[in-house]
Design a protein around this motif. Structure first.
Motif, PDB file in Angstrom:
ATOM      1  N   THR A 164     -50.978  34.164 -31.072  1.00 41.57           N
ATOM      2  CA  THR A 164     -52.339  34.572 -30.733  1.00 41.57           C
ATOM      3  C   THR A 164     -52.668  34.113 -29.312  1.00 41.57           C
ATOM      4  N   VAL A 165     -53.605  34.767 -28.706  1.00 32.82           N
ATOM      5  CA  VAL A 165     -54.032  34.412 -27.351  1.00 32.82           C
ATOM      6  C   VAL A 165     -55.551  34.284 -27.334  1.00 32.82           C
ATOM      7  N   ALA A 166     -56.024  33.206 -26.757  1.00 33.28           N
ATOM      8  CA  ALA A 166     -57.466  33.006 -26.616  1.00 33.28           C
ATOM      9  C   ALA A 166     -57.888  33.441 -25.216  1.00 33.28           C
ATOM     10  N   GLN A 167     -59.125  33.186 -24.874  1.00 33.06           N
ATOM     11  CA  GLN A 167     -59.656  33.569 -23.569  1.00 33.06           C
ATOM     12  C   GLN A 167     -59.687  32.342 -22.664  1.00 33.06           C
ATOM     13  N   ALA A 168     -59.150  32.481 -21.468  1.00 39.55           N
ATOM     14  CA  ALA A 168     -59.228  31.397 -20.489  1.00 39.55           C
ATOM     15  C   ALA A 168     -60.572  31.462 -19.773  1.00 39.55           C
ATOM     16  N   SER A 169     -61.025  30.312 -19.311  1.00 40.19           N
ATOM     17  CA  SER A 169     -62.251  30.261 -18.516  1.00 40.19           C
ATOM     18  C   SER A 169     -61.937  30.690 -17.084  1.00 40.19           C
ATOM     19  N   ASP A 170     -62.937  31.205 -16.377  1.00 45.68           N
ATOM     20  CA  ASP A 170     -62.751  31.599 -14.978  1.00 45.68           C
ATOM     21  C   ASP A 170     -62.626  30.392 -14.050  1.00 45.68           C
ATOM     22  N   GLU A 171     -63.096  29.243 -14.525  1.00 44.19           N
ATOM     23  CA  GLU A 171     -63.115  28.044 -13.692  1.00 44.19           C
ATOM     24  C   GLU A 171     -61.696  27.583 -13.356  1.00 44.19           C
ATOM     25  N   ALA A 172     -61.396  27.466 -12.073  1.00 37.23           N
ATOM     26  CA  ALA A 172     -60.095  26.989 -11.586  1.00 37.23           C
ATOM     27  C   ALA A 172     -58.922  27.811 -12.114  1.00 37.23           C
ATOM     28  N   LEU A 173     -59.189  29.064 -12.463  1.00 38.86           N
ATOM     29  CA  LEU A 173     -58.133  29.914 -13.025  1.00 38.86           C
ATOM     30  C   LEU A 173     -57.021  30.163 -12.012  1.00 38.86           C
ATOM     31  N   ALA A 174     -57.402  30.370 -10.753  1.00 34.49           N
ATOM     32  CA  ALA A 174     -56.405  30.630  -9.712  1.00 34.49           C
ATOM     33  C   ALA A 174     -55.493  29.415  -9.513  1.00 34.49           C
ATOM     34  N   LEU A 175     -56.058  28.228  -9.562  1.00 31.28           N
ATOM     35  CA  LEU A 175     -55.262  27.014  -9.428  1.00 31.28           C
ATOM     36  C   LEU A 175     -54.295  26.879 -10.595  1.00 31.28           C
ATOM     37  N   GLY A 176     -54.781  27.140 -11.803  1.00 32.29           N
ATOM     38  CA  GLY A 176     -53.929  27.058 -12.984  1.00 32.29           C
ATOM     39  C   GLY A 176     -52.771  28.036 -12.910  1.00 32.29           C
ATOM     40  N   GLU A 177     -53.064  29.252 -12.456  1.00 33.37           N
ATOM     41  CA  GLU A 177     -52.005  30.264 -12.332  1.00 33.37           C
ATOM     42  C   GLU A 177     -50.974  29.843 -11.290  1.00 33.37           C
ATOM     43  N   LEU A 178     -51.439  29.292 -10.179  1.00 30.62           N
ATOM     44  CA  LEU A 178     -50.538  28.849  -9.126  1.00 30.62           C
ATOM     45  C   LEU A 178     -49.574  27.782  -9.640  1.00 30.62           C
ATOM     46  N   ILE A 179     -50.110  26.800 -10.357  1.00 31.00           N
ATOM     47  CA  ILE A 179     -49.268  25.723 -10.885  1.00 31.00           C
ATOM     48  C   ILE A 179     -48.278  26.276 -11.901  1.00 31.00           C
ATOM     49  N   TYR A 180     -48.758  27.136 -12.786  1.00 29.52           N
ATOM     50  CA  TYR A 180     -47.884  27.674 -13.831  1.00 29.52           C
ATOM     51  C   TYR A 180     -46.764  28.514 -13.235  1.00 29.52           C
ATOM     52  N   ARG A 181     -47.091  29.362 -12.295  1.00 35.75           N
ATOM     53  CA  ARG A 181     -46.119  30.330 -11.780  1.00 35.75           C
ATOM     54  C   ARG A 181     -45.297  29.834 -10.591  1.00 35.75           C
ATOM     55  N   ALA A 182     -45.864  28.930  -9.800  1.00 36.55           N
ATOM     56  CA  ALA A 182     -45.159  28.493  -8.591  1.00 36.55           C
ATOM     57  C   ALA A 182     -44.947  26.991  -8.496  1.00 36.55           C
ATOM     58  N   GLY A 183     -45.650  26.219  -9.311  1.00 37.58           N
ATOM     59  CA  GLY A 183     -45.554  24.772  -9.205  1.00 37.58           C
ATOM     60  C   GLY A 183     -46.277  24.266  -7.964  1.00 37.58           C
ATOM     61  N   ILE A 184     -46.009  23.019  -7.608  1.00 37.70           N
ATOM     62  CA  ILE A 184     -46.578  22.421  -6.396  1.00 37.70           C
ATOM     63  C   ILE A 184     -45.415  21.805  -5.632  1.00 37.70           C
ATOM     64  N   ASP A 185     -44.869  22.549  -4.711  1.00 34.55           N
ATOM     65  CA  ASP A 185     -43.654  22.142  -4.024  1.00 34.55           C
ATOM     66  C   ASP A 185     -43.820  20.828  -3.282  1.00 34.55           C
ATOM     67  N   ALA A 186     -44.982  20.611  -2.698  1.00 33.11           N
ATOM     68  CA  ALA A 186     -45.212  19.398  -1.921  1.00 33.11           C
ATOM     69  C   ALA A 186     -45.098  18.136  -2.766  1.00 33.11           C
TER      70      ALA A 186
END
Length: 202
Positions: free
Chosen positions: A102-124
């Motif tokens: 099942t999939v719930a709904q994510a909040s819009d808050e900091a969604l872009a940051l969450g996607e960045l970490i999930y998909r690209a990590g934090i190289d630095a």
């Protein structure tokens, strides 16, 4: 490419074979008592409890075994698995694995940051992308024993990432402490963001 990403890639390539499949039909009766926290459909009804529906069988079985032996601390599960045999645990894992995720709904808050970490990590900070092992869709990797994450409750993911970061959860020993090393580079804000993104991932 960071050494962590190379290491995780090697883990994916050389992971050991999966546990033998359990009997999902036999597991249904065992799961009756689990519904109080994890729901009759495998979707958690108690805050802090994980969704189990569609979880990768090998991962779930490994966690059940560790909870039973005390290798993984899970206070709400204390005593719940004591009377179950290894075969019954395998059947329980098979039952939940056979359920649709099942999939719930994510909040819009900091969604872009969450996607960045999930998909690209934090190289630095040498934080590897979650998608490297858990797949872009969050479905995980059954053969490697990496869990399904997509649609998992954000409160549960947050607690587990903090536990890995603080090294109070060490169930990643077979994978070279990969989760502890990755979570160790995440702040509370970053953990909350990626947990929220995972809740709506599919």
């Amino acid at each position: 490419m960071s050494t962590i990403r190379v290491f995780l890639g090697l883990l994916c390539l050389f992971s050991i074979a999966a546990h033998g499949a359990g009997d999902a039909t036999a597991g249904q009766a065992i799961a009756a008592t689990c519904a109080a926290c994890h729901g009759s459909d495998g979707v958690a009804t108690v805050p802090g409890s994980p969704n189990l529906a569609g979880q990768n069988e090998r991962y779930l079985l490994a966690q059940l075994e560790m909870i039973k032996t005390g290798a993984r601390a899970a206070p709400l599960m204390t005593g719940q698995l004591d009377r179950l045999s290894s075969e019954e645990l395998a059947n329980l894992a098979a039952y939940y694995a056979a359920m649709p995720r099942t999939v719930a709904q994510a909040s819009d808050e900091a969604l872009a940051l969450g996607e960045l970490i999930y998909r690209a990590g934090i190289d630095a900070k040498q934080v590897a992308a979650c998608s490297a092992c858990h797949s872009p869709s969050g479905s995980g990797n059954q053969l490697a024993g990496y869990p399904l994450l997509g649609g998992q409750k954000s409160d549960y993911v947050t607690v587990q990432l903090v536990a890995y970061r603080e090294r109070t959860r060490n169930t990643d020993e077979a994978y070279g402490a990969a989760m502890r090393n990755i979570a160790g580079g995440l702040t509370d804000t970053e953990i909350a963001a990626v947990a929220n993104y995972i809740q709506g991932l599919h």
